[in-house]
Design an enzyme around this catalytic site. Structure first.
Site, mmCIF file in Angstrom:
data_model
loop_
_atom_site.group_PDB
_atom_site.id
_atom_site.type_symbol
_atom_site.label_atom_id
_atom_site.label_comp_id
_atom_site.label_asym_id
_atom_site.label_seq_id
_atom_site.Cartn_x
_atom_site.Cartn_y
_atom_site.Cartn_z
ATOM 1 N N HIS A 112 -73.936 -38.850 -39.080
ATOM 2 C CA HIS A 112 -74.254 -37.731 -38.012
ATOM 3 C C HIS A 112 -74.860 -39.060 -36.995
ATOM 4 O O HIS A 112 -75.656 -39.737 -37.469
ATOM 5 C CB HIS A 112 -76.027 -36.630 -38.354
ATOM 6 C CG HIS A 112 -75.848 -35.867 -37.703
ATOM 7 N ND1 HIS A 112 -75.108 -35.107 -36.533
ATOM 8 C CD2 HIS A 112 -77.148 -34.972 -36.663
ATOM 9 C CE1 HIS A 112 -75.489 -34.515 -36.139
ATOM 10 N NE2 HIS A 112 -77.015 -34.623 -35.903
ATOM 11 N N CYS A 161 -70.557 -35.487 -32.600
ATOM 12 C CA CYS A 161 -72.443 -35.755 -32.343
ATOM 13 C C CYS A 161 -72.147 -36.933 -31.550
ATOM 14 O O CYS A 161 -73.540 -37.345 -31.029
ATOM 15 C CB CYS A 161 -72.795 -35.612 -33.565
ATOM 16 S SG CYS A 161 -72.208 -37.166 -35.088
ATOM 17 N N ASP A 165 -82.360 -33.487 -31.026
ATOM 18 C CA ASP A 165 -80.996 -33.904 -32.145
ATOM 19 C C ASP A 165 -80.391 -32.515 -31.056
ATOM 20 O O ASP A 165 -80.125 -31.527 -31.141
ATOM 21 C CB ASP A 165 -81.034 -33.355 -33.024
ATOM 22 C CG ASP A 165 -79.242 -33.230 -34.064
ATOM 23 O OD1 ASP A 165 -78.633 -33.170 -33.191
ATOM 24 O OD2 ASP A 165 -79.075 -33.277 -35.187
#
Length: 677
Positions: free
Chosen positions: A475, A431, A491
């Site tokens: 994250h 991520c 995202d």
């Protein structure tokens, strides 16, 4: 008899009491020191283990103890090693090291009962030091077992000569612990709580949450290997928001040097308004944060009103919507908050302070800059007027979805131009790789962008319905600024791997041998055991570790106090202690009157004889006891007690036994000096 059978007989049947008691005490000490192993210097662990094994071997072989010079030399060596390890002989770490060393070395001079008592009390103190490092349920259970072991050894040391079984001492110790449990419960519930539960805040500044105010590309991926719990959440009425909206905000990173993102310092946030505006229905929840030794609070985006925290903690919100406390969270913290999933924040019109969010290091990521120019050209061709940010974002996300980019826990090694290598070379990452490359691309196109780290997702525990956030849920995502909307969450990981955001798919390492074996036997057994243990540990956290001063005052409210205070707590505690003392005193008085005073005097005499090593059956009459004393080698020394026993018998069977005569016999027994062997 074979040597093996002889050793077994010596260990389990014919071992002298002194050796048996010594080995038992050494085992209890080992149990006390075992949880300390991970927090002590290696030399301290090795020295303590060697001394305990050495002392056990001396007890088994009935050898003499080492001389004073040996003990003094080891003590000096331990002091020097402590200074070398901690650069001080004071403080928590150095103090615990010295306590462990002294406890181990004291066993080398365990000769008399006085030495045993010193070891007992050192053991009690060393047992408490375990809670400096951990207050978990497992630690508490281990220390409860150690407490029972120390009480057993203490009771055994007071038992008469001979070889009474350890189980008898253990039963007495167990009854003592049960008798003290009500007092312990009263102190726990009503003693005014002016500090963390064990009175010593955790000063270890190593963060446990895994998050930091800096992020190098590749660091969050390593957190997937850490499956420990970071927080637990219970939503009001068990109404859980949509899974793809569970973003718990942590540090916001704004400055980028090519490889590392860094959070702004407090003075660097001046001039950047927060302008938080919320709408829609709020989501209420209670979140329990594990100790992280960091000042930030993990809140579900976005919290408009300050969360409800314990009275000694102060919290505030930064312009980036991150909530911070006035001190690092070194202990378990439970708080209540309300979040709005629909919100806007940040300046709605471009202000000069936004220019910092488009800054990029010179000479880095030339291919990404070229890609940004290409996307800008295409966006202007499709939309000559208006804000191009939404179109640029969609074009970047489309590229991630359609051109073979992947989500992986084991990305390739990245060099200096991390964004170029992601977009054009590796095309795969975790991520933080994806969010960093996306933010660099947006900045290269002139769009203010930044990185937000925190936790996304989690899983519900089916046993207690708490939503569990683990370090593996750490994250990183991006925020871009749009005209008229402010900062907007984007995202990019969801474009590559939608199931990571919507279904919370975790990338996890391969399970170990034991977990694989249990999984092969029953696919759900390991999961159910883990959920049950975590639910039990959560109850321990909620009802014991998190029993704060505010919860004490809430208890007083339920007991009828309108505006409870610390003084009220103290008064309730004093009343309970006084009532308990009166109850115990009344029971003792009733027991004293219920028991025949003559039999009580006879039992005292029997106990005095047992202390000198003369064992007598419980039904022995005074004359039998006197005859036994007459047969002793030192019968002359026992003459006063022998004569007293005969007078005690004469009083019992006299024609008119008077209370005054029995009182005189009681005073005479107190004046007879006991014989010590």
């Amino acid at each position: 008899m074979s040597p093996t059978l002889a050793l077994r007989a010596r260990l389990f049947g014919e071992m002298p009491r002194e050796a048996r008691d010594t080995l038992f005490l050494l085992g209890v000490i080992a149990l006390i020191l075992l949880p300390q192993v991970g927090h002590l210097p290696l030399w301290c662990v090795g020295l303590a283990l060697a001394v305990l094994v050495w002392r056990g071997a001396l007890a088994l072989r009935s050898r003499t103890l080492p001389s004073l010079w040996w003990r003094a030399g080891l003590l000096v060596l331990a002091l020097l090693a402590t200074w070398a390890s901690h650069r001080t002989l004071l403080g928590k770490e150095a103090g615990v090291t010295l306590v462990v060393v002294l406890l181990a070395l004291k066993t080398l001079e365990l000769r008399a009962r006085r030495d045993a008592f010193v070891i007992f009390f050192l053991g009690f103190f060393a047992m408490l030091t375990n809670f400096f490092w951990s207050q978990s349920l497992l630690t508490a259970a281990a220390m409860l077992l150690a407490l029972l072991g120390l009480l057993t050894a203490l009771v055994n040391a007071h038992m008469p000569a001979g070889r009474p079984p350890l189980m008898q001492a253990a039963r007495t110790a167990g009854w003592m612990a049960l008798a003290g449990a009500p007092l312990m419960l009263a102190l726990f519930m009503f003693f005014p709580r002016l500090s963390p539960l064990w009175g010593t805040p955790n000063d270890n500044m190593t963060g446990r949450s895994g998050l930091s105010n800096t992020m190098q590309v590749g660091t969050i991926a390593s957190l997937v290997l850490d499956d420990t719990i970071a927080a637990r959440v219970r939503f009001d009425d068990d109404i859980v928001p949509p899974r793809n909206q569970l973003y718990f905000r942590g540090p916001v990173l704004s400055q980028f040097d090519g490889r590392e993102w860094r959070a702004d310092q407090p003075w660097e946030r001046v001039g950047l308004p927060g302008n938080l505006s919320v709408r829609g229905q709020a989501v209420g929840y209670e979140i329990t944060l594990e100790p992280s030794n960091r000042p930030w609070l993990l809140m579900l985006d976005a919290v408009a009103q300050a969360p409800e925290v314990p009275g000694n903690l102060r919290v505030f919100q930064t312009p980036e919507l991150q909530w911070l406390a006035n001190r690092p969270l070194g202990d378990l913290l439970r708080l209540r908050a309300q979040s709005h999933l629909e919100f806007t924040h940040g300046p709605l019109r471009r202000v000069p302070s936004l220019a910092r969010y488009t800054a990029l290091p010179e000479g880095r990521d030339p291919q990404t800059r070229a890609l940004a120019e290409q996307l800008l050209t295409q966006a202007r061709a499709a939309q000559p007027e208006g804000d191009l940010t939404p179109r640029l974002v969609q074009m970047a996300l489309t590229r991630l979805r359609t051109e073979g980019y992947g989500y992986t826990l084991e990305p390739e090694i990245y060099g200096e131009n991390t964004a170029d290598e992601f977009w054009f070379v590796h095309k795969a990452g975790f991520c933080e790789h994806i969010a960093s490359a996306f933010a660099v691309l947006m900045r290269a196109a002139g769009v203010p962008a930044r990185i937000v780290t925190g936790f996304q997702g989690g899983e519900v525990n089916p046993v207690d319905n708490y939503w569990t956030l683990r370090n593996s849920d750490a994250h990183a995502w991006a925020e871009v600024w749009q005209e008229g909307r402010g900062w907007v969450r984007v995202d990019p990981t969801g474009a590559i791997s939608p199931e990571r955001i919507g279904q919370f798919r975790r990338l996890a390492p391969q399970p170990g041998f034991m977990a694989s074996a249990v999984g092969a036997f029953s696919p759900t057994l390991m999961q159910n055991l883990r959920a049950s243990w975590e639910a039990l540990n959560n109850h321990w956290n909620q009802w014991v570790l998190n029993y704060t001063q505010s919860r004490q005052l809430d208890l007083l409210k339920r007991l009828g106090f309108d505006s409870p205070s610390l003084a009220d707590l103290a008064w309730v505690l004093l009343v309970l202690l006084a009532a308990g003392s009166l109850a115990v005193g009344g029971w003792a008085l009733w027991e004293r009157r219920r028991t025949d005073p003559w039999l009580r005097l006879l039992a005292q005499a029997r106990a005095r004889l047992a202390a000198t090593g003369i064992e007598l059956p419980p039904h022995a009459a005074p004359r039998q006891m006197a005859e036994r004393l007459a047969r002793e080698a030192d019968a002359q020394a026992h003459a006063p007690l022998r004569d007293w026993l005969l007078r005690l018998e004469a009083w019992r069977y006299g024609r008119e036994p008077s209370p005054a005569g029995l009182a005189a016999l009681r005073r005479e027994l107190q004046q007879i000096r006991p014989i010590r062997r």
